[in-house]
Motif scaffolding. Structure first.
Motif, mmCIF file in Angstrom:
data_model
loop_
_atom_site.group_PDB
_atom_site.id
_atom_site.type_symbol
_atom_site.label_atom_id
_atom_site.label_comp_id
_atom_site.label_asym_id
_atom_site.label_seq_id
_atom_site.Cartn_x
_atom_site.Cartn_y
_atom_site.Cartn_z
ATOM 1 N N SER A 174 30.168 25.988 16.686
ATOM 2 C CA SER A 174 31.515 25.501 16.972
ATOM 3 C C SER A 174 31.507 24.005 16.685
ATOM 4 N N VAL A 175 32.416 23.547 15.824
ATOM 5 C CA VAL A 175 32.422 22.144 15.402
ATOM 6 C C VAL A 175 33.797 21.533 15.641
ATOM 7 N N ARG A 176 33.791 20.305 16.195
ATOM 8 C CA ARG A 176 35.049 19.572 16.406
ATOM 9 C C ARG A 176 35.028 18.312 15.545
ATOM 10 N N ILE A 177 36.080 18.148 14.748
ATOM 11 C CA ILE A 177 36.157 17.027 13.795
ATOM 12 C C ILE A 177 37.506 16.334 13.935
ATOM 13 N N LYS A 178 37.450 14.999 13.783
ATOM 14 C CA LYS A 178 38.673 14.209 13.851
ATOM 15 C C LYS A 178 39.101 13.810 12.450
ATOM 16 N N SER A 179 40.407 13.900 12.175
ATOM 17 C CA SER A 179 40.960 13.426 10.913
ATOM 18 C C SER A 179 42.251 12.695 11.232
ATOM 19 N N GLY A 180 42.253 11.391 11.017
ATOM 20 C CA GLY A 180 43.412 10.583 11.421
ATOM 21 C C GLY A 180 43.512 10.579 12.932
ATOM 22 N N ASP A 181 44.661 10.918 13.450
ATOM 23 C CA ASP A 181 44.854 10.947 14.906
ATOM 24 C C ASP A 181 44.667 12.345 15.488
ATOM 25 N N GLU A 182 44.374 13.301 14.622
ATOM 26 C CA GLU A 182 44.254 14.685 15.090
ATOM 27 C C GLU A 182 42.814 15.144 15.159
ATOM 28 N N GLU A 183 42.546 16.084 16.082
ATOM 29 C CA GLU A 183 41.234 16.702 16.172
ATOM 30 C C GLU A 183 41.361 18.200 15.903
ATOM 31 N N PHE A 184 40.360 18.737 15.195
ATOM 32 C CA PHE A 184 40.371 20.143 14.814
ATOM 33 C C PHE A 184 39.049 20.782 15.228
ATOM 34 N N GLU A 185 39.140 22.034 15.650
ATOM 35 C CA GLU A 185 37.917 22.740 16.039
ATOM 36 C C GLU A 185 37.906 24.122 15.400
ATOM 37 N N GLU A 186 36.742 24.485 14.854
ATOM 38 C CA GLU A 186 36.568 25.809 14.244
ATOM 39 C C GLU A 186 35.175 26.323 14.573
ATOM 40 N N ALA A 187 35.032 27.644 14.546
ATOM 41 C CA ALA A 187 33.730 28.275 14.737
ATOM 42 C C ALA A 187 33.418 29.134 13.527
ATOM 43 N N ALA A 188 32.117 29.314 13.256
ATOM 44 C CA ALA A 188 31.694 30.149 12.131
ATOM 45 C C ALA A 188 30.293 30.662 12.384
ATOM 46 N N THR A 189 29.980 31.789 11.764
ATOM 47 C CA THR A 189 28.608 32.300 11.808
ATOM 48 C C THR A 189 27.958 32.020 10.464
#
Length: 507
Positions: free
Chosen positions: A410-425
């Motif tokens: 599970s990874v959380r990344i910031k781009s500009g003022d927004e944060e995004f989180e996604e998971a992957a196998t």
């Protein structure tokens, strides 16, 4: 009268960048150029202006910022190349246009599809054309060492009359031998009346491992300039290595009887910087700058060196910029001790902001490691930002992995003022992290190379991860540093993506 001075022409940013997988952005090229200026190279070949908008911009920026070296752009013997070269170079304090055309039978027949007369005519016309822009024009006969000597003499004689100030003999495919190189130079000197009016240069490739030997043979025969790269970078087997040529001339001054103006104490730092930014690691047994170059494992050698350094060391490590004393720092070390160590390591030109940022990184690392070694500090400094916009920033990640589990990230990344989180196998934790990052960015990226290197020894060593990604056939390098190898991997992947996006914006 003093010794003859050999000019060092560095082509790391032009020929060195042709190393497979190497792609530097403008800021990285400027950083290397600034270090080459500290190294006191005479000439910096900053790029091939017509090759791409990125190359053009790099030459332009280097021309505007570097004042203590001649700045060169390569150009084919074509008007549009020369126009573009001058446009990039026009703000340089000492600009040089370097134009070339092939003169070997095989190149003229199969590549150029031109006759000898056509090649000769083009060479002369383009040297004259370049002279309208700058007074300093270098001319190269590509594949000179496989060219017929009579034709080589004819071309060089004509371009000197046309106004060339430097004539260059490239061993383009690394084919020649030291004795052959000497014979070519001798023939040119004996048969070209005006050869004393120009500088003679050589540019040797290393396909047979003879680039440095051929360059030194040319020095013996009286050339004025040697073209080379840091760490011997370059396409195929690379170019003659600057550090080897310089230290050979310095160490065996009794034999060669020449001087170079290089500040050798900057060699180690320059090598480290180029290796770091290009992602091309220096082999441990590489002469002068390899990790083992001054290591003595044999008991007899160790005893000899401790008794008298010159028993087994022909070069003082301090002379190339290796630190004299290996001081270790820890979490109780203060700012003053840290700053003093930076100075001893040769980092004397850092801004207050850079020192503060490095000290903060040092304190974080010191909390994780018992002792912080010189190599750890160097690695932290090499990680400094080169003003590349961070489109994406790693915030955090979490891994579930094991030999009986499917790795999930599970990874959380910031781009500009927004944060995004996604998971992957994925097939292991690193693959899972990279796939989660791909989901966030939405980019279709090919992972071309992944490597891990321990900066120092021990279980708590800093791990340095280098990744090379590819998109649309172009390669981009990213680096990450952490005592946690998964964190270093995530940082490196995000760094590569940011560099890719920045490079695309340059183009």
């Amino acid at each position: 009268m003093g010794n003859r001075v050999i000019k060092i022409f560095d082509t790391t940013l032009r020929d060195g960048e042709q190393t497979p997988g190497v792609s530097l952005n403008v800021n990285e090229k400027l950083e290397i150029a600034k270090q080459l200026e500290k190294l006191k190279v005479d000439v910096i070949e900053a790029g091939f202006a017509i090759a791409s908008p990125g190359d053009f911009e790099a030459i332009k920026v280097i021309s505007e910022n570097i004042k203590d070296a001649v700045i060169v752009s390569l150009a084919r013997a074509v008007e549009k190349d020369i126009d573009r070269a001058y446009e990039a170079l026009k703000n340089a304090q000492a600009p040089r246009i370097h134009t070339f055309i092939a003169t070997s039978d095989i190149h003229m027949k199969y590549k150029l599809k031109m006759t000898e007369e056509e090649v000769l005519e083009r060479a002369v016309a383009m040297v004259k054309y370049a002279k309208k822009y700058v007074s300093d024009v270098e001319f190269s006969c590509e594949d000179a060492t496989r060219s017929r000597i009579e034709f080589l003499i004819k071309v060089f004689d004509a371009v000197i009359k046309a106004g060339a100030t430097v004539i260059n003999i490239p061993d383009t495919v690394g084919y020649t031998t030291p004795e052959e190189m000497k014979r070519i130079i001798r023939a040119l000197k004996e048969n070209i009346p005006d050869i004393d009016k120009v500088q003679i240069s050589v540019h040797c490739h290393n396909d047979l491992g003879l680039a440095v030997a051929n360059s030194l043979a040319a020095v013996e025969e009286g050339v004025h300039q040697v073209e080379c790269t840091i760490n011997g970078l370059g396409e195929r087997a690379g170019n003659a290595a600057l550090e080897e040529i310089v230290m050979a001339l310095k160490t065996r001054k009794d034999f060669y009887g020449v001087d170079v103006l290089i500040d050798t104490t900057q060699i180690y730092r320059t090598s480290k910087l180029v290796s770091s930014l290009t992602g091309v690691f220096v082999q441990p047994n590489k002469a002068i700058v390899g990790a083992n170059a001054f290591a003595h494992e044999s008991g007899i050698h160790q005893h000899g060196v401790l008794s008298e350094r010159s028993t087994y060391e022909i070069i003082d490590p301090v002379s190339i910029g290796l630190p004299k004393n290996r001081m270790v720092l820890g979490k109780h070390s203060g700012r003053h001790a840290f700053e003093e160590r930076l100075k001893e390591l040769g980092y004397t030109d850092l801004t207050r902001e850079e020192i503060d940022a490095a000290f903060e990184k040092f304190k974080v690392l010191a909390d994780k490691k018992k002792v912080v070694l010189d190599k750890d500090i160097e690695a932290l400094l090499e990680q400094k930002s080169l003003n590349i916009p961070e489109t994406y920033e790693l915030i955090r990640f979490q891994i579930i992995s094991g030999n009986g589990l499917i790795s999930t990230a599970s990874v959380r990344i910031k781009s500009g003022d927004e944060e995004f989180e996604e998971a992957a196998t994925g097939d292991g934790p690193v693959d899972a992290i990279f796939k989660a990052i791909d989901r966030i960015t939405g980019l279709q990226i090919e992972l071309d190379d992944y490597s891990i290197k321990a900066v120092t020894q021990g279980k708590d060593a800093l791990g340095e991860v280098t990744v090379r990604i590819k998109k649309d056939g172009k390669a981009f390098l990213g680096r990450g540093l952490s005592t946690d190898i998964l964190e270093a991997s995530a940082k490196a992947y995000v760094n590569a993506i940011n560099k890719m996006l920045y490079k695309i914006s340059e183009e």
